[in-house]
Enzyme design. Structure first.
Site, mmCIF file in Angstrom:
data_model
loop_
_atom_site.group_PDB
_atom_site.id
_atom_site.type_symbol
_atom_site.label_atom_id
_atom_site.label_comp_id
_atom_site.label_asym_id
_atom_site.label_seq_id
_atom_site.Cartn_x
_atom_site.Cartn_y
_atom_site.Cartn_z
ATOM 1 N N LYS A 44 41.904 32.883 40.051
ATOM 2 C CA LYS A 44 41.767 32.162 38.906
ATOM 3 C C LYS A 44 41.634 30.569 38.979
ATOM 4 O O LYS A 44 42.147 30.144 40.265
ATOM 5 C CB LYS A 44 42.954 32.527 37.883
ATOM 6 N N TYR A 51 37.225 39.672 28.879
ATOM 7 C CA TYR A 51 38.611 39.846 28.505
ATOM 8 C C TYR A 51 38.399 40.591 27.081
ATOM 9 O O TYR A 51 39.362 40.167 26.126
ATOM 10 C CB TYR A 51 39.248 38.565 28.451
ATOM 11 N N ASN A 102 48.153 31.867 35.966
ATOM 12 C CA ASN A 102 49.000 33.012 36.808
ATOM 13 C C ASN A 102 48.066 33.267 37.944
ATOM 14 O O ASN A 102 48.456 34.560 38.547
ATOM 15 C CB ASN A 102 49.490 33.987 35.932
ATOM 16 N N HIS A 138 43.787 37.641 38.756
ATOM 17 C CA HIS A 138 43.435 38.929 37.943
ATOM 18 C C HIS A 138 43.203 40.131 38.738
ATOM 19 O O HIS A 138 42.643 39.970 39.900
ATOM 20 C CB HIS A 138 42.187 38.862 37.284
ATOM 21 N N GLU A 189 34.843 46.352 35.559
ATOM 22 C CA GLU A 189 34.898 45.007 35.709
ATOM 23 C C GLU A 189 34.244 44.744 37.018
ATOM 24 O O GLU A 189 33.485 43.718 37.184
ATOM 25 C CB GLU A 189 36.443 44.858 35.999
#
Ligand code: RTP
Ligand code: MG
Length: 142
Positions: free
Chosen positions: A11, A51, A114, A117, A128
């Protein structure tokens, strides 16, 4: 256990911290192979589509804002039990609850920022991987 493919994203916070290589080393040490990769700055449309399962959640706008705040590194990981193995390497969503030595414990600063993913099931992995890569962009197995 068969070889699986899973989608991983480093990320924007972790890309900004310049730890792509350190995170890749963790995948490799755990026996996961990087079989496709690209760096990309996601548009809002791309992040919202990726998402989509969370679109009714209160954190959705913050999630999309964050995921579009800078470039991400997107990769397909291959290996035995790759989906669960990657989730274990990542640690819990909230870095405060992530196991010691996990990627999120070591590199994430908050539940929003965070670091990584990872697909959470075979069904999401299939969707995905296809969201970011065409079949001919994924290296065939040896
Ligand atoms: P990811 O999809 O990014 O791998 O993370 P995950 O499976 O561990 O967590 P998930 O429930 O799918 O949530 C997706 C991302 O949304 C943010 N989030 N914020 N404020 C909150 O309560 C909250 N909950 C989730 C996180 O950045 C999470 O990674
Ligand atoms: Mg998730």
């Amino acid at each position: 256990m068969a070889v699986e493919h899973t989608l991983s994203i480093i990320k924007p916070d972790a890309v900004a911290k310049n730890v792509i290589g350190e995170i890749y080393a963790r995948f490799e040490k755990a026996g996961l192979r990087i079989v496709a990769a690209k760096m990309q700055h996601l548009s809002r449309e791309q992040a919202e589509g990726f998402y989509a399962e969370h679109k009714e959640r209160p954190f959705f706008k913050d999630l999309v804002d964050f995921m579009t705040s800078g470039p991400v590194m997107v990769q397909v990981l291959a290996g035995e039990d790759a989906i669960a193995r990657n989730r274990e390497l990542m640690g819990a969503t909230d870095p405060q609850k992530a196991a010691a030595g996990s990627i999120r414990a070591d590199f994430a600063s908050s539940i929003d920022a965070n670091a990584v993913h990872g697909s959470d099931s075979a069904t999401s992995a299939e969707r995905e991987v296809a969201y970011f890569f065409s079949d001919d962009e994924i290296c065939p197995r040896d």
